[in-house]
Design an enzyme around this catalytic site. Sequence first.
Site, PDB file in Angstrom:
ATOM      1  N   HIS A  44       9.061  25.680 -27.028  1.00 25.30           N
ATOM      2  CA  HIS A  44       8.557  26.757 -26.175  1.00 25.30           C
ATOM      3  C   HIS A  44       9.644  27.474 -25.384  1.00 25.30           C
ATOM      4  O   HIS A  44       9.374  28.490 -24.741  1.00 25.30           O
ATOM      5  CB  HIS A  44       7.468  26.239 -25.228  1.00 25.30           C
ATOM      6  CG  HIS A  44       6.342  27.205 -25.058  1.00 25.30           C
ATOM      7  ND1 HIS A  44       5.055  26.825 -24.699  1.00 25.30           N
ATOM      8  CD2 HIS A  44       6.279  28.553 -25.210  1.00 25.30           C
ATOM      9  CE1 HIS A  44       4.276  27.880 -24.630  1.00 25.30           C
ATOM     10  NE2 HIS A  44       4.998  28.949 -24.926  1.00 25.30           N
ATOM     11  N   ASP A  63      -1.529  26.642 -23.335  1.00 25.53           N
ATOM     12  CA  ASP A  63      -0.606  25.507 -23.282  1.00 25.53           C
ATOM     13  C   ASP A  63      -1.221  24.398 -22.441  1.00 25.53           C
ATOM     14  O   ASP A  63      -2.005  24.665 -21.520  1.00 25.53           O
ATOM     15  CB  ASP A  63       0.715  25.981 -22.639  1.00 25.53           C
ATOM     16  CG  ASP A  63       1.890  25.062 -22.868  1.00 25.53           C
ATOM     17  OD1 ASP A  63       1.691  23.850 -23.053  1.00 25.53           O
ATOM     18  OD2 ASP A  63       3.031  25.550 -22.834  1.00 25.53           O
ATOM     19  N   HIS A  80       0.738  22.674 -20.588  1.00 24.20           N
ATOM     20  CA  HIS A  80       1.678  22.609 -19.464  1.00 24.20           C
ATOM     21  C   HIS A  80       1.854  23.982 -18.828  1.00 24.20           C
ATOM     22  O   HIS A  80       1.743  25.014 -19.500  1.00 24.20           O
ATOM     23  CB  HIS A  80       3.039  22.091 -19.949  1.00 24.20           C
ATOM     24  CG  HIS A  80       2.954  20.786 -20.675  1.00 24.20           C
ATOM     25  ND1 HIS A  80       2.720  20.713 -22.029  1.00 24.20           N
ATOM     26  CD2 HIS A  80       3.078  19.505 -20.226  1.00 24.20           C
ATOM     27  CE1 HIS A  80       2.688  19.439 -22.388  1.00 24.20           C
ATOM     28  NE2 HIS A  80       2.905  18.684 -21.325  1.00 24.20           N
ATOM     29  N   ASP A 121       4.764  24.998 -17.461  1.00 22.86           N
ATOM     30  CA  ASP A 121       6.129  25.448 -17.759  1.00 22.86           C
ATOM     31  C   ASP A 121       6.689  26.329 -16.650  1.00 22.86           C
ATOM     32  O   ASP A 121       7.271  27.386 -16.897  1.00 22.86           O
ATOM     33  CB  ASP A 121       6.167  26.178 -19.110  1.00 22.86           C
ATOM     34  CG  ASP A 121       5.890  25.228 -20.274  1.00 22.86           C
ATOM     35  OD1 ASP A 121       6.002  24.006 -20.080  1.00 22.86           O
ATOM     36  OD2 ASP A 121       5.552  25.710 -21.367  1.00 22.86           O
ATOM     37  N   HIS A 165      12.345  23.904 -22.297  1.00 20.74           N
ATOM     38  CA  HIS A 165      11.061  24.435 -22.769  1.00 20.74           C
ATOM     39  C   HIS A 165      10.006  24.386 -21.662  1.00 20.74           C
ATOM     40  O   HIS A 165       8.927  24.952 -21.819  1.00 20.74           O
ATOM     41  CB  HIS A 165      10.578  23.722 -24.037  1.00 20.74           C
ATOM     42  CG  HIS A 165      10.144  22.295 -23.855  1.00 20.74           C
ATOM     43  ND1 HIS A 165       9.488  21.603 -24.848  1.00 20.74           N
ATOM     44  CD2 HIS A 165      10.265  21.404 -22.829  1.00 20.74           C
ATOM     45  CE1 HIS A 165       9.223  20.364 -24.442  1.00 20.74           C
ATOM     46  NE2 HIS A 165       9.699  20.236 -23.221  1.00 20.74           N
ATOM     47  N   ASP A 178       0.871  27.416 -27.757  1.00 17.67           N
ATOM     48  CA  ASP A 178       1.517  26.119 -27.945  1.00 17.67           C
ATOM     49  C   ASP A 178       0.564  25.208 -28.722  1.00 17.67           C
ATOM     50  O   ASP A 178      -0.639  25.179 -28.439  1.00 17.67           O
ATOM     51  CB  ASP A 178       1.831  25.516 -26.573  1.00 17.67           C
ATOM     52  CG  ASP A 178       2.756  24.315 -26.623  1.00 17.67           C
ATOM     53  OD1 ASP A 178       2.493  23.400 -27.426  1.00 17.67           O
ATOM     54  OD2 ASP A 178       3.724  24.276 -25.842  1.00 17.67           O
ATOM     55  N   ASP A 215       0.115  22.196 -28.323  1.00 17.76           N
ATOM     56  CA  ASP A 215      -0.577  21.250 -27.444  1.00 17.76           C
ATOM     57  C   ASP A 215      -1.674  21.895 -26.605  1.00 17.76           C
ATOM     58  O   ASP A 215      -2.332  21.198 -25.809  1.00 17.76           O
ATOM     59  CB  ASP A 215       0.401  20.450 -26.581  1.00 17.76           C
ATOM     60  CG  ASP A 215       1.136  21.265 -25.525  1.00 17.76           C
ATOM     61  OD1 ASP A 215       0.653  22.347 -25.139  1.00 17.76           O
ATOM     62  OD2 ASP A 215       2.205  20.818 -25.071  1.00 17.76           O
ATOM     63  N   GLU A 272       6.119  24.920 -30.648  1.00 15.49           N
ATOM     64  CA  GLU A 272       6.087  23.460 -30.526  1.00 15.49           C
ATOM     65  C   GLU A 272       5.527  22.739 -31.751  1.00 15.49           C
ATOM     66  O   GLU A 272       5.251  21.534 -31.683  1.00 15.49           O
ATOM     67  CB  GLU A 272       5.328  23.008 -29.257  1.00 15.49           C
ATOM     68  CG  GLU A 272       5.998  23.429 -27.952  1.00 15.49           C
ATOM     69  CD  GLU A 272       7.287  22.663 -27.634  1.00 15.49           C
ATOM     70  OE1 GLU A 272       7.563  21.660 -28.302  1.00 15.49           O
ATOM     71  OE2 GLU A 272       8.003  23.092 -26.703  1.00 15.49           O
TER      72      GLU A 272
END
Length: 308
Positions: free
Chosen positions: A99, A126, A128, A130, A143, A228, A230, A273
Site C-alpha cells: 500500500h 482497508d 487499517h 494508514d 505502507h 486493499d 485486507d 497488498e
Amino acid sequence: MPQTCILIGAPIDSGQRRAGCLMGPAAYRVAGLDATLTALGHPTQDHGDVALPALRDAVSDNPAVHALAETVGWTEALSATVQNALSEGGFPIVMGGDHSLALGSVAGAAAHAHAVGRPLFLLWLDAHSDFHTPRTTTSGNLHGTPVAYIAGREGFEAFPPFPAPLPPQNICLFGIRSVDPEEHAALLEHEIEINDMRVLDEFGIAAPLRGFLDRVRAANGMLHVSLDVDFLDPSIAPAVGTTVPGGTTFREAHLVMELLHESALVTSLDLVELNPFLDERGRTAKMMVDLVGSLMGRKVFDRPTRSF
C-alpha cells in the site's frame, strides 16, 4: 465511448517486510484483469510495470524506518505515471504492490485534479487507517503512512511535497478495524470521515457510502479508490500479509463496487497488498479481478428480484 483503462504494474515490496507483493501485478494479469475489462466494453492498455528510478539519498530521524530511499523512488515514479495516464484521458488502474504505492498514485491523481481545477476525493477501502508518518511509525513499514501524506501531516520531508494535500473532509476511511493508538489520537484531530466496521455493522454498507459519494458529486470531484486486499475478510481473501478478522463479505464488497459504478465518479483505482505467495490457487487474485469487474459495470446477480 468508454474511458480507456490503463493498467500500471507497481511491483513494490519496500513498504513492508514480508516478501511477495512484488508479484501482484503478474498475478492480476494471469487472473485475467485485461480480459475482464475488455469483455465489459472498456478499451484497455497495459503499460507494463513501472521501473524504480535511480535512488537518491534519503534519511529519517526514526531508526525504525525501512527502505526509505526505495519508497521515495517508487512514489516519484508512480506519481508521474498516474498523472500522465489521467492527463491522457485514461482511467489508471495501479496493480500493486504494497500500500505504499498510494503515496505515489494518489499524488499523481492530486496533481492532475489540481491542474484541471477539480477537487480530489479519496475512498480508502482497508482494514487499517494508514495514518502514521515516518516519524511516528514503530514498525518502520511505510505502507502504513499514505493517508497521512495525502492529508498533509508533517514528517514526510524525504518525500516530494504532496501536490495539493486533500482536505480531511475529502477522505473517507471505509471498513477499517485496526488502528494504532498514535494514529487514533491523530485522527481525532482531523475531520476525516471514518466508517469503521462498527459503523458498517450498524448502518449497513450502502448508506455511509452513498453519503460520501453525494459529497463528491456535489463538489464535482474526482474520486480515487484505493482497495486493499485486507478490506475483505481473510476467510475469502487469504493472500495478504496483514490479515485482520471481521472484514467485508463477498456480497458487501461487491455492493461497494456496484455502488461506485452506479455513481460514475471513480477516476482512478489502486489494487494493493495482494501477495500471491500466500494465495490458494489464485483465489484472492481472481476475487480482486471480479471486484474490478463490478466496479466497471458487471452485475454479480444480473436478474430481477423475485416477489413473494
